[in-house]
Every structure is written in structure tokens, then in C-alpha cells.
Design a protein around this motif. Structure first.
Motif, PDB file in Angstrom:
ATOM      1  N   THR A 197     -27.610  56.877  14.879  1.00  0.00           N
ATOM      2  CA  THR A 197     -28.503  57.934  14.708  1.00  0.00           C
ATOM      3  C   THR A 197     -28.598  58.118  13.184  1.00  0.00           C
ATOM      4  O   THR A 197     -29.853  58.375  12.562  1.00  0.00           O
ATOM      5  N   THR A 198     -27.559  58.099  12.525  1.00  0.00           N
ATOM      6  CA  THR A 198     -27.478  58.607  11.061  1.00  0.00           C
ATOM      7  C   THR A 198     -27.394  57.483  10.123  1.00  0.00           C
ATOM      8  O   THR A 198     -27.205  57.710   8.847  1.00  0.00           O
ATOM      9  N   ALA A 199     -27.059  56.338  10.639  1.00  0.00           N
ATOM     10  CA  ALA A 199     -26.542  54.943   9.818  1.00  0.00           C
ATOM     11  C   ALA A 199     -27.861  54.876   8.923  1.00  0.00           C
ATOM     12  O   ALA A 199     -28.829  54.556   9.417  1.00  0.00           O
ATOM     13  N   ASN A 224     -20.638  53.751   4.778  1.00  0.00           N
ATOM     14  CA  ASN A 224     -20.903  54.922   5.309  1.00  0.00           C
ATOM     15  C   ASN A 224     -20.732  56.336   4.477  1.00  0.00           C
ATOM     16  O   ASN A 224     -20.171  57.361   4.903  1.00  0.00           O
ATOM     17  N   ARG A 225     -21.159  56.287   3.321  1.00  0.00           N
ATOM     18  CA  ARG A 225     -21.350  57.057   2.234  1.00  0.00           C
ATOM     19  C   ARG A 225     -21.742  58.238   2.663  1.00  0.00           C
ATOM     20  O   ARG A 225     -22.018  59.331   1.868  1.00  0.00           O
ATOM     21  N   HIS A 226     -22.976  58.177   3.593  1.00  0.00           N
ATOM     22  CA  HIS A 226     -23.677  59.460   3.889  1.00  0.00           C
ATOM     23  C   HIS A 226     -22.881  60.264   4.792  1.00  0.00           C
ATOM     24  O   HIS A 226     -23.326  61.439   5.147  1.00  0.00           O
ATOM     25  N   ARG A 227     -21.332  60.197   5.261  1.00  0.00           N
ATOM     26  CA  ARG A 227     -20.898  60.935   5.953  1.00  0.00           C
ATOM     27  C   ARG A 227     -19.354  60.975   5.854  1.00  0.00           C
ATOM     28  O   ARG A 227     -18.822  59.964   4.939  1.00  0.00           O
ATOM     29  N   VAL A 228     -18.702  61.613   6.493  1.00  0.00           N
ATOM     30  CA  VAL A 228     -17.168  61.784   6.202  1.00  0.00           C
ATOM     31  C   VAL A 228     -16.517  60.607   7.278  1.00  0.00           C
ATOM     32  O   VAL A 228     -17.127  60.669   8.588  1.00  0.00           O
ATOM     33  N   VAL A 229     -15.583  59.791   6.880  1.00  0.00           N
ATOM     34  CA  VAL A 229     -15.119  58.746   7.594  1.00  0.00           C
ATOM     35  C   VAL A 229     -13.673  59.347   7.910  1.00  0.00           C
ATOM     36  O   VAL A 229     -12.855  59.653   7.076  1.00  0.00           O
ATOM     37  N   THR A 230     -13.302  59.294   9.326  1.00  0.00           N
ATOM     38  CA  THR A 230     -12.160  59.921   9.683  1.00  0.00           C
ATOM     39  C   THR A 230     -10.842  58.892   9.605  1.00  0.00           C
ATOM     40  O   THR A 230     -11.154  57.594   9.520  1.00  0.00           O
ATOM     41  N   LEU A 231      -9.700  59.323   9.632  1.00  0.00           N
ATOM     42  CA  LEU A 231      -8.591  58.564   9.739  1.00  0.00           C
ATOM     43  C   LEU A 231      -8.555  57.718  10.504  1.00  0.00           C
ATOM     44  O   LEU A 231      -8.215  56.561  10.448  1.00  0.00           O
ATOM     45  N   HIS A 287     -13.479  61.617  -2.066  1.00  0.00           N
ATOM     46  CA  HIS A 287     -13.222  62.987  -1.610  1.00  0.00           C
ATOM     47  C   HIS A 287     -12.540  63.035  -0.447  1.00  0.00           C
ATOM     48  O   HIS A 287     -12.863  62.486   0.602  1.00  0.00           O
ATOM     49  N   THR A 288     -11.304  63.872  -0.298  1.00  0.00           N
ATOM     50  CA  THR A 288     -10.534  64.223   0.758  1.00  0.00           C
ATOM     51  C   THR A 288     -11.082  65.385   1.495  1.00  0.00           C
ATOM     52  O   THR A 288     -11.078  66.309   0.884  1.00  0.00           O
ATOM     53  N   VAL A 289     -11.622  65.226   2.610  1.00  0.00           N
ATOM     54  CA  VAL A 289     -11.904  66.332   3.817  1.00  0.00           C
ATOM     55  C   VAL A 289     -10.877  66.645   4.238  1.00  0.00           C
ATOM     56  O   VAL A 289     -10.285  66.136   5.145  1.00  0.00           O
ATOM     57  N   TYR A 290     -10.315  67.851   4.236  1.00  0.00           N
ATOM     58  CA  TYR A 290      -9.027  68.391   4.827  1.00  0.00           C
ATOM     59  C   TYR A 290      -9.099  68.254   6.258  1.00  0.00           C
ATOM     60  O   TYR A 290     -10.035  68.753   6.921  1.00  0.00           O
ATOM     61  N   ARG A 291      -8.230  67.589   7.035  1.00  0.00           N
ATOM     62  CA  ARG A 291      -7.965  67.243   8.434  1.00  0.00           C
ATOM     63  C   ARG A 291      -9.091  66.602   9.089  1.00  0.00           C
ATOM     64  O   ARG A 291      -9.286  66.674  10.143  1.00  0.00           O
ATOM     65  N   LYS A 292     -10.163  66.113   8.113  1.00  0.00           N
ATOM     66  CA  LYS A 292     -11.086  65.312   8.808  1.00  0.00           C
ATOM     67  C   LYS A 292     -11.175  63.795   8.246  1.00  0.00           C
ATOM     68  O   LYS A 292     -11.309  62.994   9.160  1.00  0.00           O
ATOM     69  N   GLY A 293     -11.056  63.586   7.109  1.00  0.00           N
ATOM     70  CA  GLY A 293     -11.128  62.208   6.472  1.00  0.00           C
ATOM     71  C   GLY A 293     -11.249  61.981   5.167  1.00  0.00           C
ATOM     72  O   GLY A 293     -11.125  62.960   4.366  1.00  0.00           O
TER      73      GLY A 293
END
Length: 998
Positions: A631-633, A710-717, A757-763
Motif C-alpha cells: 500500500t505504501t511502497a 524502503n526509505r519512506h518507512r522504518v525497516v525492522t531488524l 537513523h536508528t529507531v529504538y526497538r524498531k529498526g
């Protein structure tokens, strides 16, 4: 790539000659080493994987990892790759890259421009003012014959007006304008009249601001050719010497000249099989006809004849023996066209590259521009888009310099395709709309089909189906009407069948495919796709999956990478829906392993079938996660987004915030991303920061690519572990280590504008502004619009099977597409313009009665001067039967016809309309008997029968019936030969020399 000879330190690599030169001397190269070298050099724009190199070595026997390393070492020794900067550079765990920069496409110096001082000529079709429809063939045929004779003398550059594939207007001013758009210095328009008992040919030669008139008289059409060639040569060259007997056609018989002219007329009418039959017969009757082998190879290439390679080999051997580079270049060009038609794209590219190398410096500029655009289209289908841009730049420079709007139309059409492949859908739609208008103004029928095809495809995948339907219907009907080559036709039908599927019209898809041959006879991937979409529309999922698998196999055999990416989502979807989950998973894994399927758009579109597969595996959380990403890609096409929403089990909340608008990626065709003074080259696996190449290991490089896409969103570990490490048993620390190496490379930038950018506990999320190219609509301004001219309109009204008003229940007729094709064929060959269905229906509704005369009168009031065709099509055995009433402003005819295809019916109806117009006009005094040539040909066939050469007789009769399907004597003689058991041509029957000139 652009160069066939690659310069190396101390030597060169000759891909054309298959050799390595060191200090001017050939170096012995082992077969396996050469295969490695050739593969790396041809794909030096990207990393070549180990799997690809192993596949290239398999013809030499079983291949192991050690054998590949040994071949690499041998290749390095052969090219002297022992310096500090390696040429064959190893990419750990991926493959190798041939690290020699491609030479830029340079413009030739002014002194070296090919044949720049040689005058150029283009001759438009004649206007037939004789009042005799039987001379309709002379309008194109005589012109082509005269142009052929002029081209034998290479002091004049002759452009082939018939290759423009347009519908020529009657008005001299408009025709002159279209000819000047080709960029030739001299444009020639002419007319054919009757003067007493002779034919009079008048040619008006427009050389810039100077005009000359040439008048020639002869008793028969063929007698006009030789004097016209001599007079035109004298006028164009201005040398004051006529030299009527100096050109190569002076010794040809009138029968052979007219046969050649009729063959070229058939080619101009897109009746290429008929043209091929006529040229093959001419080779039997007069094998020494000048330039015949080249024309025969051209016809065989367009038809995809199996005899083409033999003709090409004979022609190329003759050219090499005589050291004729021009003839060899043209032969290689037609051989490349033959390979292209046959689907052998790699061989086509090699032949066209060879032709360009030979043709530089000896062939005229318009030929070089055409060869460049043809090669660019082949490389586009091969997926080698790195060199297409350079070829188009060179072709555009050539066409701009000589002022060829026709050439620029082709270049800009290919640029629109490149824009589409870059993901700039809206810009591509704007370009294609402009090009469609330009093609309509120029009456460029084949170009119009191609542009409408591109526009329909863009609109379908943009989920604007109603707009796409209009473009697809125009492209399909025009393609069938002018009988374009099967490759283009199958591509058009594929898009149209997909549209029928998406709009739920299975019957329409089946009717459309009934007009084409079966795909197993054509070996065409696009035609298999069309059958797959039709089967999906009808609910035959197993059949659809088989068709899509055949399509994928054909694409891979032909190397058609451009077709494989859009096919893949439909293939996986069909496999999942018919329960072949293992096969679907295998296709997705194959896509993950192929470099040309790793672009951002293909990866995003495949989220839809991946989600469908996860749902069939009852993995609902994973399916929902994939659908959310779809949906957001940014690069996902709107059509697949809608399909993903329909698949989702969660209803769409209208109050929910709309998905992020599509932001097309830049440079997908190069797999190259630009952001904040950085360049990420996926194919070469290189990172450039502030113009300097930074070393980045394979895993960190893959992490950076995934973060950018996937620069539009946070990518998880977990997502990074699954995508980059493919669920291998590794510690999460490897991701942190990769991120650290990426940050170290990015810190070398002077601007420091890129951050992970590191998003804590998300990716993690990549923070960088993508570089967006400026809108390149400026290039489209190179193609000015010709002046509009008044158009004669044609309305098509179906006749009902029984009582009732014509035009009623229009959507329920059984042969709707066939009738549309018939109408387009009649319009093209009669120089009319189709009225829209809405205009026709409005006129029919105003009629005072339900009779054809009343309806024609009502349409005539709304559109003065309109022609109205009332037609009823019925299928009779293997043929189509047509009942018709055709009204014009001055006359009315009715009758019936039978033929194999709606396009053939349209051509025959156009011929009857031409005779109707001729009968309505004042007919001048008759000249010599217009059936002399037919009589001579029929006498030749009768003599061949008497000499027991049934094969030659059948060839002659086929040519006669191609020219006149209603020739009763030829049809009767052919039937008698067939009944006697001699229907198949013999392989030994050849005419003697006296038979060529009875």
C-alpha cells in the motif's frame, strides 16, 4: 554495449572478430576464457554473477567452481590483467565485473560526417488521375521502382518513402509537407495521367526553394521507369548528362520491372507475404535483376521466412568478395531484423551492431539513425538499457541535423518507453499523448499503433481502465487493419486481453484472440500471455497458468528481459490460484536470484503475489504485512495496489488517511539511485560519495540498497535478516556491523546529508533526499505539429440480422472486433478518418426512418461529406462473409464479399470504393489495354503447365491472385492444377532465360 572493440591497456578486445590483440598481435585465448571474457565485456555495466558465468561455460562441458576460477585466471592472462587496478574485478560472494569504462557516444567531426555532401531525395506516391483503378498499384509501385533504380547509383542518397508506413493524402501541398518532414534535400511529388493513347508521368522536384518539372510519356507503366530514373538523376545531380543507359536496370524486361513494382506496392500496403511471393517469382524469372537479393532479404526479414538466413549468407558473401561495405551493412541490418522477428534478440543486436560498424562513413545519415533506433529497441527488450540512452542521443543528433521529424518521432517514442521503465508513469503518459497526436497528424500508422500500445499499457497499470480501453481499441484495430508484424500485434493484443480480463469481458477477449494465429505456431511470449489473460477472464485458471509458463519460457529463451518483469506477478498469481504453490515459490525464488528483476518497481509489484501465496499457506500475519508494504511502497503500480486492497481481508475505512502518493524512483532502467551527492549503482555494486568510489562489502551494500528502496518507512531488524541474509542462522549483531560500515562510508561525504537513523526497538531508516530528474518535455518540442488538414469521415453502422434499426444492440453483435478492423482497414486504404461511435449513433438517432438511405442522410447533415458503410459480418466455414451498403456524397454501392480476414475485406472494399469514385468522374480516353501484364503473366503460367513445371505455374498464379483476387481465369487454372495433383510447388522447376521476357 556501444563499442564492439574495447580498448585495454596495451591492447584491445575485439568482440566482433572474437579475438584479443596485444601490441597489435592476436593472442591465443582458450575457449572457456573467451566465453568468460565475452560475457563480462558485453555486460560490463554491471556485476555478472557466478551462476551466469557457469551457464556461459556449460557448452564446453561440465563446470565446477574451480573450473570457473581457472577460466577467470586464463582470461586475465590473455588481456594482461596484472596491473595495480584489476580489469576483471572480483565481487566477493557475488561474481565479477569487467571494470573498463564505456567510451561515450561521440559525435563525428564535421569533416567525417558520412556522405554529408551527397544530395538526398525522397519520392512520394503518385496521384492516380487516370480514372483506372487497375493502375492503383502504380501509385506506390512505380515510385519504389524509380527509387530503387536511383539508389543503385550511390551518388544520390534515396530515402524510402514507403518505409514511413503512412496513409498519404491526396493534396500535393500536404504530401509535400509530409515528405519534407523526412529531412531529404529534394522532395518529389508526381501524378499519373492519360494523354491520348499513352500514360503521362509528371514529377515535380522541390529542391529547397527551386522547383523543376519532369514530364515523361510511355505506352505502358513499366516504360516510364527508365526515363524517369535518368531524368531525376540529371535534375538532382545537375551534371547535364542524361546517361539513360548507365544504370543497372537498363537491361531488365518490362515484365520484370512491373513485377518488382507490384511487389513493392504490396509491401507498402503491408501485404508482406504477397510481396515476398512476387519477389521470389522475380528471382525465378530474372535472377540478375539488380539489387534483387537485398530486396528479397528485406521481405524475408519482415515475414520471418526460414529462407532468410540462406539469402543473407549469399548476399554477405557477395558483398565481402566485392569489398562492398554498403551492401554488407544493409545485409547485416536486414539479418538483424530477421533475428528480431524470429525472437533471437541477442543475434539481432550483434547483427545490428555489425551493420553500424560497417555503415559508418559509407551509409547516409538517415540509414544510420534508423539502424540506431532499431538497435536501441532490441537492447531495450534485452534489458541492456545502459547503452540505449547513448544510442538515442546519437540518433536524435542525426535526425535533428538532417531535419527528420519521422526519425525524431521514433526516437521520442523510445524515450517514452525509457521514461516508463524509469517509473515516471505520468510523464510517460504525457509524452505518449503528444506522440499519438503527432503520429495522427503525420498519418504514421505503425508509429500510431506503437504509441497507443505504450499509452494503453501505462494507463492499465495506472489503474485508469476506461481511458486505456479507448487507446487499446485504436491500437488493436489499426494493427489488424494494416497487418503489422506479428511481434507488434501480439504485444498490442496482450495489453488488450489484460484490459478485457480486468474489466470482466471474457467473450471479448476470446473474440479478439480468434483473429490471430495460435501461439504454438508463432513461438511468441506476448501471445501466450494474451491467452493466459483470456483464460483467467473466463475462469480457466489451470489453462492460464500453463499459458503464462509458456510465455515465461519464451521470454527466457529469447532473452526478452523487458517482458519478463511485468509477466512475473501474473504468472505467480495464476500458479497460486490453481494450487501449484511449489511452482509459485520457485518462481519467486528465481526472481530473487536474478539481477534484472531486482529493480524497485518489480520488487514492489511482487508483494501482491507474495501476499496471495502467504494467504494460501494460511500465514495471515505475513500476508497482511506484505499488503501493508504494498500500500505504501513508492514504486508499486496503482493497479497492484488496488488488487492488494481487494485481497486484504480488512475493509477499507474511507476515513483512514490515504496512502502515500506514488513517488516514482529515478533511474530504474540503470538500477542507479542518486541521493545527496551519492550514487548507488546496483548493477555494478558500487557506492560513489562526492564523486569517489567507496569500498563496501556485499552484505552492507545489500542493506544500503534495501534501506534506500524502503526509505519512506522504518525497516525492522527481522526484515533485514530475512531479506539480506535470507533467514540464515546469524546473530542480529551482523546487522549492526553492516550499519556501522555504511555510516563510515557516508561520513566521507563533505555535506554529511545522508544518515542512517536508528529507531529504538524498531529498526533503521535512511534519511536522504532522492535526486529527481527535471521533466524532459523539452525534447518533445523538437517534433513540431504539421498543419491540420480537412479530413473525410467514415461512419460504420452495423446491419441487423433481421428487422430493426441499424446500430441497435451494438454491444451484442458476435463479430464486433472484426467489423471494427474492417472499418479501420477501409479508412486506412481509402484515406478516410473513422467517426467515433458516439457521433455515428447520434446521426443514426436523428434519422427519420430505419433505412440505410435515411440514416446516411441524417449522418450527412451532421457531418457533411461523410461516407457511411452499413455492414453485416457472418462467419462461413473458415472465411468471413460481408454484406454491405456503402454510400458516398456522390454515389451508392451494395454487394457482398468473402475473404479470410476482416483486414482483407477492408482492402477489397477500399478498391471497390476507388472504382466507384473513378466511374463517377469523367474518364479520359483509354490508353493501351490495362490487362497486358496480367495476360503476359497468365501466358507464362500456361506455358509452365505445358512444360510440366507446376511449381512455377502455381507461383505465378499466386502472384496474379495477390494482385487481383477476382481474376477468374487465374483462379480456374489454379483449381485445375490442384485437382490434377500438382498443387505443391516442385523444388526443381526453374524457368529458362527465354521465359523471363516472353
Amino acid at each position: 554495449m556501444s563499442e564492439l572493440v574495447i580498448t585495454l591497456p596495451g591492447g584491445s578486445l575485439d568482440l566482433l572478430g572474437g579475438r584479443v590483440l596485444r601490441h597489435g598481435e592476436a593472442v591465443k585465448v582458450e575457449p572457456r576464457a573467451w566465453r568468460v571474457l565475452e560475457r563480462l565485456a558485453r555486460f560490463r555495466h554491471r556485476v555478472v554473477t557466478k551462476e551466469e558465468l557457469v551457464a556461459a561455460l556449460r557448452p564446453e562441458g561440465a563446470v565446477s567452481e574451480g573450473a570457473l576460477r581457472q577460466a577467470i585466471r586464463a582470461a586475465r592472462r590473455a588481456i594482461g590483467d596484472d596491473g595495480p587496478q584489476p580489469i576483471i574485478r572480483s565481487i566477493p560472494r557475488v561474481g565479477y565485473i569487467f571494470d573498463v569504462p564505456s567510451a561515450p557516444a561521440s559525435q563525428p567531426a564535421a569533416a567525417d560526417l558520412p556522405r554529408e555532401g551527397v544530395p538526398s531525395v525522397i519520392i512520394g506516391p503518385l496521384r492516380n488521375h487516370t480514372g483506372r483503378p487497375s493502375l492503383h498499384w502504380a501509385t506506390h509501385g512505380l515510385v519504389a521502382c524509380i527509387a530503387h533504380g536511383l539508389s543503385i547509383d550511390r551518388r544520390i542518397q534515396v530515402q524510402d518513402a514507403l518505409s514511413l508506413e503512412t496513409s498519404w493524402p491526396e493534396g500535393q501541398v500536404r504530401m509535400l509537407q509530409m515528405l519534407r518532414a523526412a529531412g531529404a534535400r529534394c522532395a518529389v511529388v508526381g501524378s499519373l495521367r492519360l494523354a491520348g493513347g499513352e500514360l503521362a508521368l509528371e514529377l515535380n522536384v522541390h529542391d529547397q526553394d527551386r522547383k523543376s518539372v519532369i514530364a515523361i510519356h510511355a505506352a505502358d507503366p513499366a516504360g516510364l521507369v527508365l526515363p524517369a530514373i535518368a531524368a531525376l538523376r540529371q535534375t538532382v545531380l545537375g551534371d547535364g548528362r542524361r546517361r539513360a543507359s548507365a544504370h543497372g536496370m537498363s537491361g531488365c524486361s518490362p515484365l520484370s520491372i512491373e513485377l518488382f513494382a507490384r511487389a513493392r506496392h504490396s509491401a507498402a500496403m503491408s501485404r508482406h507475404p504477397a510481396a515476398l511471393r512476387a519477389l521470389a517469382l522475380l528471382q525465378q524469372l530474372e535472377p540478375e535483376f539488380p539489387g534483387l537479393d537485398l530486396e528479397l532479404l528485406r521481405a524475408q526479414a519482415v515475414c520471418g521466412s526460414d529462407d532468410g538466413p540462406r539469402t543473407a549468407a549469399r548476399l554477405l558473401e557477395t558483398a565481402r568478395r566485392g569489398q562492398d561495405r554498403c551492401l554488407e551493412a544493409q545485409g547485416q541490418q536486414h539479418l538483424g531484423t530477421l533475428h528480431h522477428v524470429k525472437g533471437r534478440l541477442r543475434e539481432a543486436a550483434q547483427s545490428l551492431e555489425h551493420a553500424l560498424v560497417l555503415g559508418r562513413g559509407c551509409m547516409p545519415p538517415h540509414w544510420q539513425g534508423h539502424a540506431l533506433t532499431l538497435l536501441a529497441s532490441v537492447e531495450c527488450r534485452l534489458g541492456e538499457l545502459h547503452s540505449v540512452q547513448a544510442r538515442l542521443d546519437e540518433a536524435q543528433a542525426i535526425f535533428t541535423r538532417i531535419g527528420s521529424q519521422w526519425g525524431l518521432l521514433t526516437v521520442l517514442w523510445l524515450r517514452a518507453i525509457m521514461t516508463s521503465l524509469s517509473g515516471h508513469a505520468e510523464q510517460s503518459i504525457r509524452w505518449n499523448r503528444k506522440l499519438a497526436n503527432a503520429a495522427r497528424r503525420l498519418n504514421a500508422n505503425t508509429a500510431l499503433v506503437s504509441v497507443c500500445l505504450n499509452l494503453a499499457g501505462e494507463l492499465v497499470y495506472a489503474d485508469r481502465l476506461d481511458e486505456a480501453r479507448e487507446c487499446a481499441e485504436e491500437a488493436t484495430a489499426t494493427a489488424l487493419a494494416i497487418e503489422v508484424d506479428v511481434g507488434l500485434l501480439s504485444t498490442v493484443v496482450n495489453i488488450h486481453s489484460l484490459l478485457h480480463r480486468l474489466q470482466g469481458r471474457p467473450d471479448a477477449a476470446a473474440e479478439l484472440l480468434s483473429l490471430l494465429p495460435q501461439p504454438d505456431r508463432m513461438q511468441d511470449g506476448y501471445l501466450w500471455q494474451a491467452h493466459g489473460h483470456a483464460a483467467m477472464a473466463a475462469g480457466r485458471v489451470d489453462e492460464a497458468a500453463d499459458c503464462f509458463l509458456r510465455a515465461a519460457a519464451e521470454c527466457r529463451v529469447q532473452g526478452n528481459r523487458a517482458a519478463e518483469a511485468p509477466l512475473l506477478p501474473w504468472l505467480v498469481e495464476a500458479l497460486v490460484r490453481c494450487g501449484r504453490l511449489a511452482a509459485a515459490q520457485a518462481e519467486l525464488e528465481r526472481a530473487d536470484a536474478q539481477a534484472h528483476l531486482q529493480d524497485e518497481s518489480t520488487t514492489a509489484n511482487l508483494l501482491y503475489p507474495r501476499a496471495l501465496l502467504a494467504r494460501w499457506h494460511q500465514q495471515e500475519p505475513e500476508a497482511q504485512a506484505l499488503l501493508a508494504r504494498l500500500t505504501t511502497a513508492p514504486a508499486a503500480l496503482p493497479l497492484f495496489r488496488r488488487l492488494g486492497r481487494e485481497l486484504s481481508a480488512v475493509p477499507i475505512d474511507p476515513r483512514r488517511e490515504h496512502p502515500m502518493p506514488m513517488a516514482p524512483p529515478n533511474g530504474v532502467m540503470r538500477r542507479e539511485y542518486r541521493f545527496s551527492h551519492c550514487v548507488l549503482d546496483v548493477e555494478r555494486r558500487e557506492l560513489w560519495v562526492d564523486g569517489r568510489r567507496q569500498t563496501l562489502e556485499p552484505r552492507p551494500f545489500d542493506v544500503l540498497v534495501h534501506l534506500y528502496r524502503n526509505r519512506h518507512r522504518v525497516v525492522t531488524l527481522d526484515e533485514l535478516l530475512d531479506t539480506v541474509w535470507r533467514r540464515a542462522t546469524v546473530s542480529p549483531e551482523v546487522v549492526a556491523q553492516a550499519i556501522t560500515k555504511i555510516r563510515q562510508a557516508m561520513r566521507r561525504s563533505k555535506t554529511h546529508a545522508v544518515r542512517v537513523h536508528t529507531v529504538y526497538r524498531k529498526g533503521y531508516r535512511l534519511l536522504a533526499d532522492a535526486h529527481v530528474e527535471a521533466d524532459d518535455d523539452i525534447a518533445a518540442a523538437l517534433l513540431p505539429d504539421p498543419h491540420a488538414t480537412p479530413e473525410r469521415l467514415l461512419a460504420i453502422v452495423p446491419l441487423p440480422p433481421s428487422g430493426g434499426k441499424p446500430g441497435a444492440d451494438r454491444d451484442d453483435r458476435e463479430l464486433g472486433y472484426s467489423l471494427d478492423v474492417l472499418g479501420y482497414a477501409l479508412a486506412v486504404h481509402s484515406r478516410l478518418k473513422r467517426m467515433s461511435d458516439a457521433e455515428t449513433k447520434a446521426g443514426a438517432d436523428d434519422a427519420l426512418a430505419a433505412t440505410p438511405d435515411a440514416i446516411a442522410a441524417a449522418i450527412g447533415i451532421r457531418s457533411p461529406g461523410a461516407h457511411v458503410l452499413f455492414a453485416r459480418l457472418m462467419r462461413r466455414d473458415a472465411a468471413l462473409a460481408l454484406d454491405y451498403v456503402l454510400t458516398t456524397p456522390t454515389a451508392r454501392i451494395e454487394g457482398s464479399l468473402r475473404d479470410r480476414s476482416p483486414a482483407a475485406l477492408g482492402r477489397r472494399l477500399a478498391a471497390r470504393l476507388s472504382r466507384l469514385v473513378a466511374d463517377a468522374a469523367e474518364a479520359p480516353a483509354l490508353a493501351a489495354d490495362e490487362g497486358v501484364w496480367m495476360t503476359q503473366m497468365l501466358d507464362l503460367a500456361s506455358r509452365a503447365v505445358e512444360d510440366r513445371r507446376a511449381g512455377i505455374a502455381m507461383q505465378i498464379l499466386d502472384v496474379i491472385l495477390d494482385q487481383n483476387p477476382d481474376h477468374d481465369l487465374a483462379a480456374d487454372l489454379k483449381a485445375r492444377i490442384t485437382d490434377a495433383g500438382h498443387g505443391r510447388p516442385d523444388s526443381t522447376g526453374r524457368t529458362n532465360q527465354s521465359a523471363s521476357a516472353p
